[in-house]
Design a protein around this motif. Structure first.
Motif, short mmCIF file in Angstrom:
data_model
loop_
_atom_site.label_atom_id
_atom_site.label_comp_id
_atom_site.label_asym_id
_atom_site.label_seq_id
_atom_site.Cartn_x
_atom_site.Cartn_y
_atom_site.Cartn_z
N GLY A 74 2.22 3.27 8.76
CA GLY A 74 0.94 3.10 8.02
C GLY A 74 -0.21 2.98 8.86
N SER A 75 -1.27 2.50 8.03
CA SER A 75 -2.56 2.22 8.93
C SER A 75 -2.41 1.10 9.92
N VAL A 76 -1.41 0.12 9.73
CA VAL A 76 -1.31 -0.99 10.65
C VAL A 76 -1.18 -0.21 12.09
N GLY A 92 -2.49 -1.23 -2.38
CA GLY A 92 -3.33 -1.09 -1.18
C GLY A 92 -4.62 -0.60 -1.43
N VAL A 93 -5.34 0.12 -0.38
CA VAL A 93 -6.43 0.70 -0.48
C VAL A 93 -6.89 1.56 -1.69
N PRO A 94 -6.00 2.46 -2.10
CA PRO A 94 -6.32 3.26 -3.24
C PRO A 94 -6.55 2.61 -4.59
N LEU A 132 6.06 -7.69 -0.47
CA LEU A 132 4.83 -8.51 -0.91
C LEU A 132 3.50 -8.05 -0.60
N ASP A 133 2.43 -8.46 -1.47
CA ASP A 133 1.28 -8.07 -1.25
C ASP A 133 0.54 -9.33 -1.57
N ARG A 134 -0.51 -9.47 -0.75
CA ARG A 134 -1.65 -10.67 -0.99
C ARG A 134 -2.35 -10.46 -2.12
N GLU A 135 -2.91 -9.23 -2.66
CA GLU A 135 -3.52 -8.97 -3.61
C GLU A 135 -2.87 -9.12 -5.06
N THR A 159 1.04 -14.01 0.11
CA THR A 159 0.82 -13.41 1.60
C THR A 159 1.76 -14.13 2.45
N ALA A 160 2.09 -13.13 3.27
CA ALA A 160 2.98 -13.49 4.45
C ALA A 160 2.12 -14.16 5.60
N LEU A 161 2.40 -15.59 5.78
CA LEU A 161 1.53 -16.40 6.69
C LEU A 161 1.92 -16.50 8.11
N GLU A 213 -12.17 5.12 -6.50
CA GLU A 213 -12.33 5.84 -7.85
C GLU A 213 -11.91 7.25 -7.53
N GLN A 214 -12.50 8.11 -6.36
CA GLN A 214 -12.53 9.43 -6.22
C GLN A 214 -11.05 9.90 -6.50
N ARG A 215 -11.24 11.27 -6.84
CA ARG A 215 -9.81 12.04 -6.58
C ARG A 215 -9.77 12.34 -5.12
N GLY A 216 -8.42 12.32 -4.82
CA GLY A 216 -8.20 12.79 -3.23
C GLY A 216 -7.15 12.33 -2.71
N PHE A 217 -6.14 11.83 -3.70
CA PHE A 217 -5.12 11.15 -3.46
C PHE A 217 -3.68 12.14 -3.91
N ALA A 263 -7.47 5.02 10.43
CA ALA A 263 -6.90 5.15 9.19
C ALA A 263 -6.86 6.86 8.78
N GLU A 264 -5.47 6.99 8.91
CA GLU A 264 -5.08 8.27 8.30
C GLU A 264 -4.98 8.37 6.65
N SER A 265 -4.81 9.69 6.17
CA SER A 265 -4.55 9.80 4.71
C SER A 265 -3.33 8.87 4.02
N ALA A 266 -3.50 8.60 2.75
CA ALA A 266 -2.39 8.00 2.06
C ALA A 266 -1.35 8.76 2.12
N ARG A 267 -1.18 9.92 2.26
CA ARG A 267 -0.36 10.97 2.38
C ARG A 267 0.56 10.78 3.63
N GLY A 295 0.91 -1.36 0.06
CA GLY A 295 0.18 -0.04 0.01
C GLY A 295 1.07 1.18 0.06
N PRO A 296 0.14 2.31 0.37
CA PRO A 296 0.90 3.55 0.13
C PRO A 296 2.38 3.79 1.05
N ALA A 297 2.27 3.10 2.32
CA ALA A 297 3.12 3.13 3.24
C ALA A 297 4.36 2.23 2.96
N GLY A 298 4.06 1.03 2.48
CA GLY A 298 5.12 -0.15 2.21
C GLY A 298 5.80 0.32 0.90
C1 LIG Z 1 -12.97 3.79 1.49
C2 LIG Z 1 -11.44 4.71 1.58
C3 LIG Z 1 -11.45 5.87 1.14
C4 LIG Z 1 -10.21 6.62 1.22
N1 LIG Z 1 -9.91 8.01 0.56
C5 LIG Z 1 -8.81 8.41 0.97
C6 LIG Z 1 -8.54 9.67 0.09
O1 LIG Z 1 -9.35 9.89 -0.74
N2 LIG Z 1 -7.37 10.39 0.09
C7 LIG Z 1 -6.35 9.83 1.00
O2 LIG Z 1 -5.28 10.21 1.14
N3 LIG Z 1 -6.52 8.66 1.68
C8 LIG Z 1 -7.82 7.95 1.59
N4 LIG Z 1 -8.05 6.65 2.44
C9 LIG Z 1 -6.93 6.31 3.37
C10 LIG Z 1 -5.91 5.54 2.67
O3 LIG Z 1 -6.40 4.47 1.49
C11 LIG Z 1 -4.94 5.06 3.79
O4 LIG Z 1 -4.37 5.94 4.58
C12 LIG Z 1 -3.93 4.18 3.06
O5 LIG Z 1 -4.32 3.14 1.98
C13 LIG Z 1 -2.99 3.40 4.15
O6 LIG Z 1 -2.05 2.86 3.54
P1 LIG Z 1 -1.23 1.68 4.08
O7 LIG Z 1 0.07 1.38 3.09
O8 LIG Z 1 -1.06 1.56 5.41
O9 LIG Z 1 -2.24 0.47 4.05
P2 LIG Z 1 -3.02 -0.29 2.88
O10 LIG Z 1 -3.53 0.59 1.80
O11 LIG Z 1 -4.48 -0.84 3.61
O12 LIG Z 1 -1.94 -1.71 2.37
C14 LIG Z 1 -1.86 -2.72 3.02
C15 LIG Z 1 -1.64 -3.62 2.02
O13 LIG Z 1 -1.14 -4.70 2.90
C16 LIG Z 1 -1.39 -5.94 2.33
N5 LIG Z 1 -1.45 -7.11 3.20
C17 LIG Z 1 -2.09 -6.95 4.65
N6 LIG Z 1 -1.70 -8.21 5.13
C18 LIG Z 1 -0.73 -9.09 4.27
C19 LIG Z 1 -0.26 -10.34 4.40
N7 LIG Z 1 -0.16 -10.88 5.47
N8 LIG Z 1 0.58 -10.64 3.39
C20 LIG Z 1 0.67 -9.80 2.20
N9 LIG Z 1 0.17 -8.73 2.18
C21 LIG Z 1 -0.62 -8.12 3.26
C22 LIG Z 1 -3.00 -5.58 1.88
O14 LIG Z 1 -3.23 -6.49 0.81
C23 LIG Z 1 -2.70 -4.31 1.51
O15 LIG Z 1 -2.60 -4.18 0.03
C24 LIG Z 1 -8.99 6.11 2.23
C25 LIG Z 1 -9.54 4.94 2.92
C26 LIG Z 1 -10.74 4.24 2.77
C27 LIG Z 1 -10.62 2.70 3.54
#
Ligand SMILES: Cc1cc2nc3c(=O)[nH]c(=O)nc-3n(C[C@H](O)[C@H](O)[C@H](O)COP(=O)(O)OP(=O)(O)OC[C@H]3O[C@@H](n4cnc5c(N)ncnc54)[C@H](O)[C@@H]3O)c2cc1C
Length: 412
Positions: A289-291, A46-48, A38-41, A88-90, A52-56, A295-299, A17-20
């Motif tokens: 990040g979000s872990v 990640g979430v982005p 690694l990512d399981r998807e 996936t990390a198990l 579909e909305q603009r906001g990142f 949940a904060e913003s992707a930024r 995701g954005p953090a990793g």
């Molecule tokens: C509906 C929604 C709308 C949002 N809108 C905005 C916005 O407009 N603007 C903005 O800045 N932020 C927005 N956010 C917040 C933003 O998406 C998050 O802050 C950001 O995605 C967090 O990044 P992350 O990398 O910490 O986690 P994530 O994006 O959640 O990525 C984590 C990744 O880890 C992977 N993962 C987890 N466990 C494992 C495992 N065991 N093995 C392998 N892979 C694994 C997951 O598959 C995932 O891809 C929104 C969030 C949501 C839910």
């Protein structure tokens, strides 16, 4: 079962995701050696990926989520990191060794450092303990977005959105795009948690009424949802007819892997406890990040990934003593959590803490103390809103007694 193949890397990042991805980009660009993400998807981002909305991205650019995800993945690969999707990390096979499964089968990966960036998940209806039948049409925002944006499926005709924080308004947009009428937003709070203009737009232009001080107490219908029973805080009840309900905004860190590894969790955030260098309790394991704080913003998540890269590099080039002791940081109600939440010697002092509150607080005075000694007072020059970040400067951390009791943050 096949014997897992084995390999070694310098940095293993779990979660693309954005953090990793930001951590991997910075680490690979700064010569950290072999960086594997690694990512399981099946796709990185990640979430982005399904927003579909603009906001990142940086203010003024505002990319869509998929645009942002693609750029972040390209940057990581361009810098020299290796991406492994569908993997996936198990679990843990050693202090910094993870067992994984992916397209190549089972694998055991040993790293010099591990960065956990596993994100957060929305708590579904079951975790929110909403009673009633088990019909189709009950979703979280993530499920709604995947239904509409990733799989192009229908989302029903009449929806209710439960929640009024920024992510609830993202759900409104997804429903509008899917051609679904939103009959109401429902929140137990006294007003919307989104920015005033956003909330007003939804009410006046989108014609979506906001029912405040109300809770969903029963889900009705089978096999498809037919309505929701509400209870207002003044004791009145009502039934809202709908065929779709979206439970939004109640996030919890995806800390399964951290918990399996015996990494200490913070009671407030429910994610791994970290210091300002993003070090967990487990030597060689960082988290970003979000872990850490759902949940904060992707930024914010990406910024943390880039900041953590600096600490990871320091650890790779000159691994000193990993700080296991140190004071913890706790909040008092109505504050819900704070991050970082460990204070250790050698962590950066120029950090900013993030807090969350459960109640609206008009220009609160935040007081930081340890063992009855006030370390810092700071007035916030705006209202602290539930579900939105509240910053607290970290200028006081040098005054903390590492041998002392917990540091407390409260509203005076
Ligand atoms: C509906 C929604 C709308 C949002 N809108 C905005 C916005 O407009 N603007 C903005 O800045 N932020 C927005 N956010 C917040 C933003 O998406 C998050 O802050 C950001 O995605 C967090 O990044 P992350 O990398 O910490 O986690 P994530 O994006 O959640 O990525 C984590 C990744 O880890 C992977 N993962 C987890 N466990 C494992 C495992 N065991 N093995 C392998 N892979 C694994 C997951 O598959 C995932 O891809 C929104 C969030 C949501 C839910």
């Amino acid at each position: 079962m096949n014997e897992p193949s084995a390999r070694s890397v310098d940095v293993l990042v779990v979660g693309a995701g954005p953090a990793g991805l930001a951590a991997a980009t910075r680490l690979a660009a700064r010569g950290a050696g072999r960086v594997l993400v690694l990512d399981r998807e099946q796709q990185p981002g990640g979430v982005p990926r399904h927003c579909e909305q603009r906001g990142f991205g940086p203010p003024g650019r505002w990319w869509t989520g998929p645009e942002y995800a693609a750029r972040a993945a390209e940057a990581a690969v361009g810098a020299g990191a290796e991406l492994s999707c569908g993997t996936t990390a198990l679990g843990w096979a050693g202090p910094t060794t993870l067992d994984t499964t992916g397209p190549q089968g089972p694998e055991r990966i040993t790293a010099r450092t591990v960065v956990l960036a596993t994100g957060a998940r929305e708590r579904p209806r079951s975790a929110r303990l909403v009673p009633g039948t088990r019909p189709a049409g009950v979703l979280t925002t993530g499920e709604l977005q995947q239904t509409v944006h990733l799989y192009g499926q229908q989302a029903g005709r009449r929806a209710v959105v439960v929640g009024a924080e920024p992510v609830a308004y993202v759900a409104l947009d997804a429903l509008r795009r899917a051609g679904t009428e939103t009959v109401a937003m429902v929140t137990g709070l006294p007003r919307s948690q989104a920015h005033a203009a956003r909330a007003q737009w939804a009410r006046l232009v989108g014609r979506v009424p906001l029912l405040t001080g109300a809770e969903v107490v029963e889900v009705l219908g089978r096999p498809r949802l037919t309505g929701l029973r509400l209870r207002r805080h003044d004791g009145r009840g009502a039934v809202l007819a709908c065929d779709t309900v979206v439970f939004t905004g109640d996030f919890t860190p995806d800390q399964v892997l951290a918990r399996q590894g015996g990494i200490a969790l913070d009671a407030g955030t429910r994610g791994p406890a970290v210091d300002a260098a993003f070090r967990t309790s487990h030597p060689g394991v960082f988290a970003v990040g979000s872990v850490l704080h759902a949940a904060e913003s992707a930024r914010v998540a990406a910024h943390e990934g880039a900041l953590a890269a600096r600490s990871v590099l320091c650890h790779l080039t000159g691994p000193g003593r990993w700080p296991t002791a140190g004071a913890t940081v706790r909040v008092e109600p109505p504050l819900r959590w704070i991050a970082p939440n460990r204070l250790t010697a050698g962590a950066p002092t120029a950090c900013t803490f993030l807090l969350r509150t459960d109640r609206f607080l008009a220009r609160p005075l935040l007081r930081v103390s340890q063992d009855g000694r006030t370390l810092h007072c700071e007035r916030l020059h705006r209202t602290a809103v539930p579900g939105r970040p509240v910053p607290l400067s970290g200028t006081w951390t040098a005054q903390v007694d590492q041998e002392g009791g917990a540091v407390r943050v409260e509203v005076d």
